[in-house]
Scaffold this motif. Structure first.
Motif, PDB file in Angstrom:
ATOM      1  N   MET A  95       3.677  -4.705  -5.366  1.00  0.00           N
ATOM      2  CA  MET A  95       2.677  -4.875  -4.273  1.00  0.00           C
ATOM      3  C   MET A  95       3.094  -3.765  -3.264  1.00  0.00           C
ATOM      4  N   ASP A  96       2.253  -3.407  -1.983  1.00  0.00           N
ATOM      5  CA  ASP A  96       2.438  -2.444  -1.170  1.00  0.00           C
ATOM      6  C   ASP A  96       3.468  -3.096  -0.216  1.00  0.00           C
ATOM      7  N   ALA A  97       4.206  -1.832   0.192  1.00  0.00           N
ATOM      8  CA  ALA A  97       5.136  -2.317   1.335  1.00  0.00           C
ATOM      9  C   ALA A  97       4.654  -2.273   2.856  1.00  0.00           C
ATOM     10  N   ASP A  98       3.423  -2.142   3.144  1.00  0.00           N
ATOM     11  CA  ASP A  98       2.872  -2.218   4.327  1.00  0.00           C
ATOM     12  C   ASP A  98       2.317  -3.508   4.742  1.00  0.00           C
ATOM     13  N   LEU A  99       2.530  -4.439   3.899  1.00  0.00           N
ATOM     14  CA  LEU A  99       2.077  -5.696   4.197  1.00  0.00           C
ATOM     15  C   LEU A  99       0.424  -5.928   4.242  1.00  0.00           C
ATOM     16  N   GLN A 100      -0.187  -5.208   3.424  1.00  0.00           N
ATOM     17  CA  GLN A 100      -1.551  -4.791   3.155  1.00  0.00           C
ATOM     18  C   GLN A 100      -2.013  -5.933   2.088  1.00  0.00           C
ATOM     19  N   HIS A 101      -0.993  -6.197   1.266  1.00  0.00           N
ATOM     20  CA  HIS A 101      -1.039  -6.949   0.154  1.00  0.00           C
ATOM     21  C   HIS A 101      -0.307  -8.342   0.708  1.00  0.00           C
ATOM     22  N   GLU A 201      -4.669  -5.638   7.675  1.00  0.00           N
ATOM     23  CA  GLU A 201      -4.332  -4.187   8.378  1.00  0.00           C
ATOM     24  C   GLU A 201      -3.008  -3.911   7.933  1.00  0.00           C
ATOM     25  N   ARG A 202      -2.767  -2.545   8.073  1.00  0.00           N
ATOM     26  CA  ARG A 202      -1.520  -2.094   7.729  1.00  0.00           C
ATOM     27  C   ARG A 202      -0.332  -2.654   8.988  1.00  0.00           C
ATOM     28  N   ALA A 203       0.679  -2.889   8.280  1.00  0.00           N
ATOM     29  CA  ALA A 203       1.771  -3.448   9.609  1.00  0.00           C
ATOM     30  C   ALA A 203       1.865  -2.463  10.530  1.00  0.00           C
TER      31      ALA A 203
HETATM   32 MG    MG Z   1      -1.597   0.492   2.795  1.00  0.00          MG
END
Ligand code: MG
Ligand code: UDP
Length: 226
Positions: A95-101, A201-203
Motif C-alpha cells: 500500500m502507498d505510504a501517503d494514506l491515499q490507500h 487525499e494525500r496526507a
Molecule cells: Mg499518492
C-alpha cells in the motif's frame, strides 16, 4: 512457516514521504492490532528528503517496523519488488505510504484472505480522488490500452493489494526486471476477490510523478507486459 515469522507484512514503497510516515504507520498499527502478528516493511526508494531517518527512528521505537534503503531512486515498481522479495509474512499487503490507500480497509482484506481463503485481494478504486483532468485522461487511455493488449480488466485497479505467500512466490518466480505489478498479479492467476475503496487525499506533500514519468511507467508496462 518459521515460528518467528509474522503472519503478515505490510510493504510501503516510500519516496519523499518523511512527513507522512509516522501517521501512516501508526494508523496501520491501529488497524492491525488484534489481527495477528505483523511487520511493516518500508522500502525507501532513494528519497532526497529525510524519509530514511524517519524510517530508522520509527524502527528503533517499534520493533515491528523494518526498513530497506535503495542507493538511488529506482521507481515504485522496484520498491514493490524489493518489498515482496524481503517480506516475511504469510500474506503481504502492498500500500502507498501517503494514506491515499485507507488503512481502514486492512481488517477486511485480511479476513478475506484468512477466513475466505482468497489468494489475492485487489483493492479497486471506485473514486479516483482529486487529480487533474489530463492525468485522469492519461490513466483512462492507459487502462483501456492495457485491457486491449492483455485481455485483463484493469479498470479501477490499483497497487493496493494483499497477496498470499503462494501468490508472492509465483510473482517472484517470474524474475522480471521491468515489472508491471498490477498486471503481473492478474497474470499469475489464483483466487482473487475485490474490495472497493475511495482514493483519499494525500496526507502531505505532492505526488512524485511528473507526466514524463507517468508516460515512461506506461510504456514500460506496455513493452514488458503485452
Ligand atoms: Mg499518492
Ligand atoms: N513512490 C516510490 N517511488 C517513486 C515514486 C513514488 O516508491 O519513485 C511511492 C510513494 O512514496 C507512494 C507511492 O509510491 O507511497 C505512490 O506514489 P505517489 O503518491 O507519488 O503517486 P500517486 O498516488 O499520485 O499515484
Amino acid at each position: 512457516m518459521d515460528g518467528a515469522d509474522p503472519c503478515f507484512t505490510v510493504v510501503l514503497p516510500v519516496y519523499r514521504e518523511a512527513e507522512n510516515l509516522k501517521e501512516c504507520i501508526s494508523s496501520i498499527c491501529a488497524q492491525l492490532g488484534d489481527l495477528g502478528s505483523f511487520e511493516i516493511l518500508a522500502v525507501d526508494d532513494g528519497s532526497p528528503d529525510n524519509s530514511w531517518q524517519v524510517i530508522t527512528q520509527l524502527s528503533e521505537d517499534n520493533p515491528l517496523v523494518r526498513g530497506i534503503r535503495f542507493s538511488r531512486n529506482f521507481g515504485k515498481e522496484s520498491a514493490i519488488s524489493a518489498g515482496l522479495a524481503h517480506a516475511r509474512g504469510q500474506a503481504v499487503v502492498i500500500m502507498d505510504a501517503d494514506l491515499q490507500h485507507p488503512p481502514e480497509l486492512l481488517p477486511q482484506m485480511i479476513r478475506l484472505w484468512r477466513d475466505d481463503k482468497y489468494d489475492v485481494v485487489d483493492a479497486v478504486k471506485v473514486a479516483r480522488g482529486k487529480e487533474s483532468k489530463l492525468r485522469r485522461l492519461m490513466a483512462a487511455l492507459f487502462t483501456r490500452l492495457m485491457c486491449r493488449l492483455t485481455g485483463f480488466n484493469l479498470a479501477g485497479s490499483s497497487d493496493f493489494k494483499l497477496l498470499d505467500r503462494r501468490a508472492v512466490r509465483a510473482w517472484l518466480q517470474l524474475d522480471e526486471r521491468l515489472t508491471f505489478y498490477r498486471g503481473m498479479t492478474e497474470w499469475i492467476g489464483f483466487r482473487h476477490t475485490q474490495v472497493p475503496f475511495e482514493v483519499k487525499e494525500r496526507a502531505g506533500g505532492a505526488t512524485s510523478w511528473s507526466y514524463c514519468e507517468l508516460l515512461s511507467l506506461g510504456s514500460n508496462a506496455i513493452v514488458s507486459f503485452s
